[in-house]
Scaffold this active site. Structure first.
Site, PDB file in Angstrom:
ATOM      1  N   GLY A 166     -12.361  -4.476   1.525  1.00 40.25           N
ATOM      2  CA  GLY A 166     -13.855  -4.136   1.545  1.00 40.25           C
ATOM      3  C   GLY A 166     -14.214  -3.330   0.534  1.00 40.25           C
ATOM      4  N   GLY A 197      -7.762  -8.422  -0.480  1.00 42.71           N
ATOM      5  CA  GLY A 197      -7.855  -9.419   0.687  1.00 42.71           C
ATOM      6  C   GLY A 197      -7.356 -10.667   0.568  1.00 42.71           C
ATOM      7  N   LYS A 257     -17.978 -17.678   3.169  1.00 45.94           N
ATOM      8  CA  LYS A 257     -19.580 -17.842   3.546  1.00 45.94           C
ATOM      9  C   LYS A 257     -20.290 -17.096   2.280  1.00 45.94           C
ATOM     10  CE  LYS A 257     -19.421 -17.589   8.470  1.00 45.94           C
ATOM     11  NZ  LYS A 257     -20.077 -16.383   9.717  1.00 45.94           N
ATOM     12  N   ARG A 316       0.680  -1.227  -0.122  1.00 44.46           N
ATOM     13  CA  ARG A 316      -0.015   0.003   0.070  1.00 44.46           C
ATOM     14  C   ARG A 316       0.985   1.382   0.014  1.00 44.46           C
ATOM     15  NH1 ARG A 316      -5.134  -1.745   3.918  1.00 44.46           N
ATOM     16  NH2 ARG A 316      -6.351  -2.246   2.194  1.00 44.46           N
TER      17      ARG A 316
END
Ligand SMILES: Nc1ncnc2c1ncn2[C@@H]1O[C@H](COP(=O)(O)OP(=O)(O)OP(=O)(O)O)[C@@H](O)[C@H]1O
Ligand SMILES: O=C(O)[C@H](O)COP(=O)(O)O
Length: 487
Positions: free
Chosen positions: A462, A439, A283, A122
């Protein structure tokens, strides 16, 4: 009963991919893109070659920034132009020389127990914008959060970032002990042209995350203009990402922010086809929005990770003690039906690697997806699935990947994820646009050592997820629109 059901289930899922709309959609886009104003040179370089767009493509960056509201290509080009965001590349040397520029970056990097940076991605990604500003004689007031501190927390101080930032920029970065207040104001006043002042962690003030207008005003009072390059935090409406834009004009996008939008919105809304998406992760509930959004766009959808067991169970298969979201069984069925109705080729793994416990040293074996015994859990996709998935990807021109295929943190169950990473690297070498959505998928790609060959690796977890879901990012929406050009 389970094994008899399996072939039916899988053949049902392998509906034919429809690519008939692809050529018309891409030619429409080219015509539309050519109507747009010329924008930032840095982004032109980023788009050309990697995305492989048509000659009008240098204009694409403006266009895609605007697509943040209108995912899809249903609107008139005049509307598209009016929503384009202004870029730091649109500012001239005169706009920048001697000006105090508030740059919000996302330098939220991982630190080990000794405060060493373990991944500087980053920081490196933020450098082009900062360098551009200092080379044009601006005074850069650099701001970021680190972690999720509750009040002033020494372990979340930005001090460990200063040496690496200074090294990458080739100048000594000065660090403030606060992000607002008289001491910071003094440091800003003594900042030379081409200098960089790093403010202390903006989240040391609770007002930051509350997007408190008074706090935003204090941050803004330090500068003359605003550049948001914090893609990873663009989904947060915080004082330093959204609030400050109300007090600083112009408020423009940095190069990293626009490059992320180019790929995650541009290449996804307007892909070279066939277009495939690979969605994994733990999930189904956390990926519903992404799957639904991608079903509107892709030709092929490959599902892996823990979420597949909810789909299997919904199909009447036995899943042992694999991860299942009982309350999402109907949803899984409706997603499968939706894929079929849309002519999307949705593939679930045909075999899985099962384990007798959730542990790196678990006993494991490969079984058909239809034959998971009681007491065993699926932790990875199997070799047959890797082969089928690889074949399905072979003819694609654009692939986006979000979420690991298995519990890749355990070496024994990382094989499927690593095989997909390698396949994408191979495709990238053949000119396929490969986009890794942030991620855990990025961690997996880095672990395999193929990050450099991918077309785009997102710096936002996110934020990239929300963008792929078609959501609006407040940090982007708040920026100034590019000057509209008559069409
Ligand atoms: N079969 C499985 N059973 C249980 N957990 C799994 C399984 N497959 C993958 N996982 C876990 O899913 C986690 C990642 O899931 P998550 O939904 O958070 O994805 P993600 O972080 O959003 O992915 P990305 O960041 O790439 O978008 C990993 O920690 C991985 O171990
Ligand atoms: O790491 C991230 O995803 C970003 O820096 C945003 O961090 P946050 O989830 O703490 O807002």
């Amino acid at each position: 009963m389970a094994s008899a059901t399996a072939p039916t289930t899988l053949s049902l899922l392998k509906t034919a991919a429809s690519t008939s709309s692809s050529s018309s959609s891409s030619s429409t886009t080219r015509a539309r893109v050519s109507l747009l104003p010329v924008s930032s040179a840095g982004l032109r370089a980023a788009s050309i070659g990697r995305l492989g767009f048509a000659p009008a493509d240098p204009l694409f960056s403006h266009h895609v920034a605007s697509k943040i509201r209108s995912f899809g290509f249903g609107k008139a080009s005049r509307a598209v132009v009016s929503m384009a965001k202004k870029s730091v590349g649109d500012l001239t040397g005169a706009d920048l020389k001697g000006k105090r520029v508030f740059v919000r970056a996302d330098l939220n990097v991982p630190l080990d127990d000794n405060q060493n940076i373990t991944d500087d991605t980053r920081i490196r990604a933020a450098i082009p914008t900062i360098k551009h500003l200092i080379q044009n004689g601006a005074k850069v007031i650099l701001s970021t959060h680190l972690g999720r501190p509750k009040g002033v927390t020494p372990k979340f101080s930005l001090a460990p970032l200063v040496p690496r930032l200074s090294e990458l920029l080739g100048i000594q970065v000065v660090k403030a002990d606060d992000s607002i207040g008289p001491e910071v104001e003094k440091l800003v006043a003594s900042l030379p042209e081409g200098g960089v002042l790093l403010l202390e962690n903006v989240r040391f003030y609770k007002e930051e995350e509350k997007n408190d207008p008074e706090h935003a005003k204090k941050l803004a009072s330090l500068a003359d203009l605003y550049v948001n390059d914090a893609f990873g935090t663009a989904h947060r409406a915080h004082a330093s990402t959204e609030g400050v834009t109300k007090f600083l004009k112009p408020s423009v996008a940095g190069f990293l922010l626009q490059k992320e939008l180019d790929y995650l919105v541009g290449a996804v809304s307007n892909p070279k086809r066939p277009f495939a998406a690979i969605v994994g992760g733990s999930k189904v509930s956390s990926k519903i929005g992404v799957i639904e959004s991608l079903l509107e766009k892709v030709d092929v959808l490959l599902l892996g990770g823990g979420m597949i067991f909810t789909f299997y169970k919904a199909q009447g298969l036995s899943v042992g003690s694999s991860l299942v979201e009982e309350d999402k069984l109907n949803l899984a069925t409706s997603l499968l039906e939706k894929a079929k109705a849309k002519g999307v080729s949705l593939l679930l793994p045909s075999d899985v690697v099962i384990a007798d416990k959730f542990a790196p040293d678990a006993n494991s074996k490969v079984v058909p997806a239809s034959a998971i015994p009681d007491g065993w859990m699926g932790l990875d996709i199997g070799p047959e699935s890797v082969k089928t998935f690889s074949e399905a990807l072979e003819t694609t021109k654009t692939v986006i990947w979000n979420g690991p295929m298995g519990v890749f943190e355990f070496d024994k169950f990382a094989v499927g994820t690593e095989a997909i990473a390698k396949k994408l690297a191979e495709l990238s070498g053949k000119g396929v646009t490969t986009i890794i959505g942030g991620g855990d998928s990025v961690a997996a790609v880095e672990k395999v050592g193929v990050a450099d060959v991918m077309s785009h690796i997102s710096t936002g977890g996110g934020a990239s997820l929300e963008l792929l879901e078609g959501k609006e990012l407040p940090g982007v929406l708040a920026l100034d629109e590019a000057t509209p050009v008559a069409v």
